[in-house]
Enzyme design. Structure first.
Site, mmCIF file in Angstrom:
data_model
loop_
_atom_site.group_PDB
_atom_site.id
_atom_site.type_symbol
_atom_site.label_atom_id
_atom_site.label_comp_id
_atom_site.label_asym_id
_atom_site.label_seq_id
_atom_site.Cartn_x
_atom_site.Cartn_y
_atom_site.Cartn_z
ATOM 1 N N GLU A 17 0.844 -1.199 0.000
ATOM 2 C CA GLU A 17 0.000 0.000 0.000
ATOM 3 C C GLU A 17 0.877 1.246 0.000
ATOM 4 O OE1 GLU A 17 -3.599 0.718 2.705
ATOM 5 O OE2 GLU A 17 -2.150 2.175 3.476
ATOM 6 N N ARG A 106 -15.919 2.918 3.381
ATOM 7 C CA ARG A 106 -16.763 4.014 3.850
ATOM 8 C C ARG A 106 -15.941 5.268 4.076
ATOM 9 N NH1 ARG A 106 -18.843 4.226 9.887
ATOM 10 N NH2 ARG A 106 -16.692 4.950 10.046
ATOM 11 N N GLY A 107 -14.753 5.120 4.652
ATOM 12 C CA GLY A 107 -13.970 6.282 5.080
ATOM 13 C C GLY A 107 -14.257 6.571 6.542
ATOM 14 N N ALA A 124 -20.000 0.976 3.580
ATOM 15 C CA ALA A 124 -19.242 0.511 2.419
ATOM 16 C C ALA A 124 -20.036 -0.510 1.597
ATOM 17 C CB ALA A 124 -17.916 -0.092 2.886
ATOM 18 N N TYR A 144 -11.728 -6.243 9.677
ATOM 19 C CA TYR A 144 -11.056 -5.867 10.930
ATOM 20 C C TYR A 144 -10.929 -7.078 11.856
ATOM 21 C CZ TYR A 144 -12.168 -1.443 8.847
ATOM 22 O OH TYR A 144 -12.245 -0.406 7.945
ATOM 23 N N HIS A 148 -14.188 -3.648 13.964
ATOM 24 C CA HIS A 148 -14.065 -2.213 13.675
ATOM 25 C C HIS A 148 -14.318 -1.433 14.968
ATOM 26 C CE1 HIS A 148 -15.366 1.768 12.139
ATOM 27 N NE2 HIS A 148 -14.442 1.535 11.227
HETATM 28 P P1 FAD Z 1 -17.987 -0.206 6.718
HETATM 29 O O1 FAD Z 1 -17.840 -1.555 6.142
HETATM 30 O O2 FAD Z 1 -19.152 0.608 6.271
HETATM 31 O O3 FAD Z 1 -18.053 -0.380 8.314
HETATM 32 C C1 FAD Z 1 -17.965 0.774 9.156
HETATM 33 C C2 FAD Z 1 -18.686 0.510 10.471
HETATM 34 O O4 FAD Z 1 -20.101 0.404 10.231
HETATM 35 C C3 FAD Z 1 -18.294 -0.806 11.153
HETATM 36 O O5 FAD Z 1 -18.319 -0.589 12.543
HETATM 37 C C4 FAD Z 1 -19.398 -1.771 10.755
HETATM 38 O O6 FAD Z 1 -19.568 -2.798 11.722
HETATM 39 C C5 FAD Z 1 -20.606 -0.842 10.713
HETATM 40 N N1 FAD Z 1 -21.653 -1.237 9.771
HETATM 41 C C6 FAD Z 1 -21.501 -1.745 8.537
HETATM 42 N N2 FAD Z 1 -22.701 -1.959 7.972
HETATM 43 C C7 FAD Z 1 -23.628 -1.543 8.868
HETATM 44 C C8 FAD Z 1 -25.063 -1.475 8.874
HETATM 45 N N3 FAD Z 1 -25.784 -1.882 7.827
HETATM 46 N N4 FAD Z 1 -25.698 -0.970 9.973
HETATM 47 C C9 FAD Z 1 -24.974 -0.534 11.056
HETATM 48 N N5 FAD Z 1 -23.608 -0.585 11.101
HETATM 49 C C10 FAD Z 1 -22.971 -1.065 10.025
HETATM 50 N N6 FAD Z 1 -9.769 5.317 4.849
HETATM 51 C C11 FAD Z 1 -9.612 6.323 3.959
HETATM 52 O O7 FAD Z 1 -10.101 7.445 4.190
HETATM 53 N N7 FAD Z 1 -8.921 6.121 2.780
HETATM 54 C C12 FAD Z 1 -8.394 4.925 2.455
HETATM 55 O O8 FAD Z 1 -7.787 4.781 1.399
HETATM 56 C C13 FAD Z 1 -8.531 3.836 3.379
HETATM 57 N N8 FAD Z 1 -8.017 2.618 3.101
HETATM 58 C C14 FAD Z 1 -8.202 1.573 3.973
HETATM 59 C C15 FAD Z 1 -7.714 0.306 3.650
HETATM 60 C C16 FAD Z 1 -7.885 -0.761 4.514
HETATM 61 C C17 FAD Z 1 -7.370 -2.126 4.136
HETATM 62 C C18 FAD Z 1 -8.559 -0.556 5.755
HETATM 63 C C19 FAD Z 1 -8.719 -1.711 6.717
HETATM 64 C C20 FAD Z 1 -9.054 0.690 6.088
HETATM 65 C C21 FAD Z 1 -8.893 1.768 5.202
HETATM 66 N N9 FAD Z 1 -9.395 3.049 5.477
HETATM 67 C C22 FAD Z 1 -9.246 4.080 4.589
HETATM 68 C C23 FAD Z 1 -10.079 3.306 6.754
HETATM 69 C C24 FAD Z 1 -11.601 3.052 6.644
HETATM 70 O O9 FAD Z 1 -12.189 4.011 5.804
HETATM 71 C C25 FAD Z 1 -12.180 3.139 8.056
HETATM 72 O O10 FAD Z 1 -11.738 2.063 8.841
HETATM 73 C C26 FAD Z 1 -13.678 3.328 8.181
HETATM 74 O O11 FAD Z 1 -13.951 3.721 9.519
HETATM 75 C C27 FAD Z 1 -14.516 2.101 7.884
HETATM 76 O O12 FAD Z 1 -14.514 1.786 6.565
HETATM 77 P P2 FAD Z 1 -15.199 0.441 6.035
HETATM 78 O O13 FAD Z 1 -15.147 0.480 4.578
HETATM 79 O O14 FAD Z 1 -14.658 -0.742 6.728
HETATM 80 O O15 FAD Z 1 -16.730 0.705 6.530
#
Ligand code: FAD
Length: 288
Positions: A17, A106-107, A124, A144, A148
């Site tokens: 990365e 999601r971010g 996401a 995670y 998370h």
């Molecule tokens: P999600 O999958 O949406 O999950 C976020 C939270 O919501 C979790 O607690 C989950 O349990 C909860 N959730 C999911 N679905 C639901 C639902 N239907 N109802 C209620 N709760 C729900 N950030 C950046 O800004 N830029 C990047 O390039 C970046 N790259 C990353 C790469 C990796 C490999 C990782 C692990 C993280 C990265 N991040 C990045 C950080 C990431 O954006 C954050 O960790 C963010 O807080 C969660 O993103 P996610 O896509 O996992 O979200």
């Protein structure tokens, strides 16, 4: 090349990365980093989506640089700060330059801010569904091993992860972890929950004490006592901390491979020298 095809073939895949700069003046410097990392012939290079979604062009440009170096690129894409039409535009722009792998995220929600209302995806999983329905992209997502930080429980987080995978995720990359037992436990639970896509294990070589505060703040990853001892002993001595950090990450990866994990993602923090050392340490193991 679709990254999922690469991750499901036989063999061990070590990917990297990198992150884009915040300002235009530093793009050329970041390109040099990308070229240095690509020269190590990783399985693919992922480029993060930086600064609250404000610089998608840098992610795209660096992804192009990755691919021009002969390595598949994975462009990260977050949805928290952007409306659907902007996301559609970012995807069109990526496709135009031949980048067809995205990590749908999601971010992070900026501290003190509430979720923006309106034409936005909340999770996401919705972004994953949108990109898959659009077509043309191989879609990865984050997971995670320790849950998370916002999730009410690890079980709930896994349920949401399963829903995200069911929305069309092709592969997953984990948040960094420092105790491999955490990863093995997660992989077992994910499998039992029905998550069947390839999972890349995220490993970060921690080479200076400053990174540790950042890790704790951003990922909430547990730091095992063996790791803490290293930081206690070498944290104030940059050269020793660098050496110990590379050794720790190398050992972590060797243990993962020895236990059957075939996809490993290295959080390089744009440190070409550190990535070089890790790849060098793993030369024979990677069949080079
Ligand atoms: P999600 O999958 O949406 O999950 C976020 C939270 O919501 C979790 O607690 C989950 O349990 C909860 N959730 C999911 N679905 C639901 C639902 N239907 N109802 C209620 N709760 C729900 N950030 C950046 O800004 N830029 C990047 O390039 C970046 N790259 C990353 C790469 C990796 C490999 C990782 C692990 C993280 C990265 N991040 C990045 C950080 C990431 O954006 C954050 O960790 C963010 O807080 C969660 O993103 P996610 O896509 O996992 O979200």
């Amino acid at each position: 090349m679709k990254i999922v095809d690469l991750l499901t073939d036989r063999g061990i895949h070590l990917s990297c990365e990198v992150f884009p700069p915040k300002e235009f003046a530093r793009v050329e410097e970041a390109r040099e980093v990308v070229r240095g990392i690509a020269a190590l012939a990783p399985a693919y290079v992922s480029v993060t989506y930086g600064a609250a979604g404000k610089t998608p062009q840098f992610t795209r440009e660096l992804s192009q640089t990755v691919q021009a170096s002969g390595v598949p690129a994975l462009a990260h894409l977050t949805c928290i700060n952007d409306n659907v039409s902007k996301i559609g535009q970012v995807l069109n722009d990526l496709e135009t330059v031949g980048v067809t792998n995205v990590l749908a995220l999601r971010g992070d929600i900026p501290e003190g801010e509430t979720f923006p209302a309106g034409d936005h995806f909340e999770h996401a999983a919705q972004l994953v569904r949108y990109v898959k329905d659009r077509g043309g992209f191989c879609v990865g997502a984050a997971c995670y091993p320790e849950g998370h930080p916002e999730a009410p429980s690890r079980a709930a987080d896994l349920d949401y992860l399963k829903a995200k995978v069911d929305a069309g995720v092709d592969f997953l990359t984990t948040q960094m972890f420092f105790d491999n037992a955490t990863l093995y436990n997660f992989m077992f639970r994910a499998l039992r929950a029905g998550v069947r896509v390839p999972i890349g294990a995220g490993v970060m070589p921690v080479v200076n004490a400053k990174q540790i505060k950042r890790i704790a703040a951003l990922s909430g990853a547990t730091l095992p006592s063996r790791f803490r001892s290293i930081v206690d002993r070498f944290g104030e001595d940059p050269a020793s901390m660098r050496q110990a950090g590379v050794a720790y990450a190398t050992e972590q990866i060797i243990d993962l491979i020895a236990n059957g994990v075939t996809n490993i993602h290295l959080y390089t923090m744009n440190r070409v020298d550190v990535a070089q050392d890790v790849f060098h340490n793993l030369g024979a193991i990677l069949g080079r």
